[in-house]
Scaffold this motif. Structure first.
Motif: not given
Length: 280
Positions: A171-194
């Motif tokens: 049951k925890r998979l969908p929420d965790g994956l949604a947060h994971m998607k947001a985490i990766l998006h924020t990382i890439r927005q903050t640092n486009p090249e790393a």
């Protein structure tokens, strides 16, 4: 004569149909085996083909005069379970310096014990995290285990039964994956090249029969995160599932959850192998 011809034609079509069926089964088996091998590579020595291979060294690191690491995530990034305090981060630093001959600097290790995806998603917007992410050319990340396995740990300690634990994990998979998607998006927005490296999850309870099926949820999580990472040429998942499944008694600490020093060392080797930094 007509009967014989019809009978021969019928036999011919039966043979063609049977051959086509066999070919289809063989094709499906090959596809399934290839997919399984990709998501669950076999353990191997340093620089084997166990981790996702790249045809070229990670471009950002190859061109850099110095490798600057920011580590974020949960207790695995913090190094819990390793009495030496090295964890995978410090062993990764030593290994990268040895492999590349370049100086390796730790910008910051922001691993927090017990952290879940929702908490990390929020913290990424703080000034401290933003600064650390922007300074790095290599970002390493562990997260998701606490989202999935809290219920499993309660079951192991007798606070709940295994069926309830496995249901809770799923049951925890969908929420965790949604947060994971947001985490990766924020990382890439903050640092486009790393270069961004995510350590896949493993099932620390694989050797406990009533919790062994938790591996199904782990596999699903890893598969979905892998899809998210594939959208970016400079993000990759490093699989470690097979390391702990094959030698769970050798690579887990006494708490039966976190890696020990050797387990973290194997994780660091996999990162170096996956980045293909030889000759960078």
């Amino acid at each position: 004569m007509r009967f014989r011809l019809w009978r021969s034609s019928r036999q011919l079509w039966v043979m063609i149909g049977f051959t086509s069926l066999c070919a289809t089964i063989l094709l499906l088996y090959g596809f399934g085996f290839a997919a399984y091998t990709l998501l669950h590579p076999t353990a191997g020595p340093k620089h084997s083909a166990a981790a996702p291979a790249r045809t070229k060294p990670a471009a950002v690191l190859a061109d850099a005069g110095e490798i600057k690491i920011t580590a974020i995530g949960d207790s695995l990034t913090k190094g819990t379970g390793d009495p030496s305090g090295d964890g995978y981060v410090k062993q990764l630093m030593r290994g990268l310096q040895e492999e590349t001959g370049k100086p390796v600097r730790l910008v910051n290790n922001l691993g927090i014990g017990g952290q879940q995806t929702a908490q990390l998603e929020q913290r990424l917007h703080s000034n401290g995290y933003q600064y650390a992410l922007k300074q790095a050319n290599l970002i390493v990340l562990t997260i998701g285990g606490n989202d999935l396995f809290r219920a499993a740990r309660e079951a192991m300690n007798g606070k709940t039964d295994s069926e309830q634990a496995l249901t809770a994990i799923h049951k925890r998979l969908p929420d965790g994956l949604a947060h994971m998607k947001a985490i990766l998006h924020t990382i890439r927005q903050t640092n486009p090249e790393a270069e961004v490296v995510y350590m896949g999850l493993y099932n620390p309870f694989y050797d406990i029969p009533r919790l062994k099926n938790g591996s199904l949820q782990v596999s699903e999580w890893n598969s979905e995160v892998y899809k998210l990472l594939q959208a970016d040429d400079h993000m990759l998942m490093v699989p470690v599932y097979d390391l702990f499944e094959d030698r769970i008694g050798s690579y887990l600490s006494s708490d039966h959850f976190h890696p020990n020093h050797d387990g973290y060392g194997k994780m660091a080797e996999r990162i170096i192998q996956s980045l293909s930094v030889e000759g960078a």
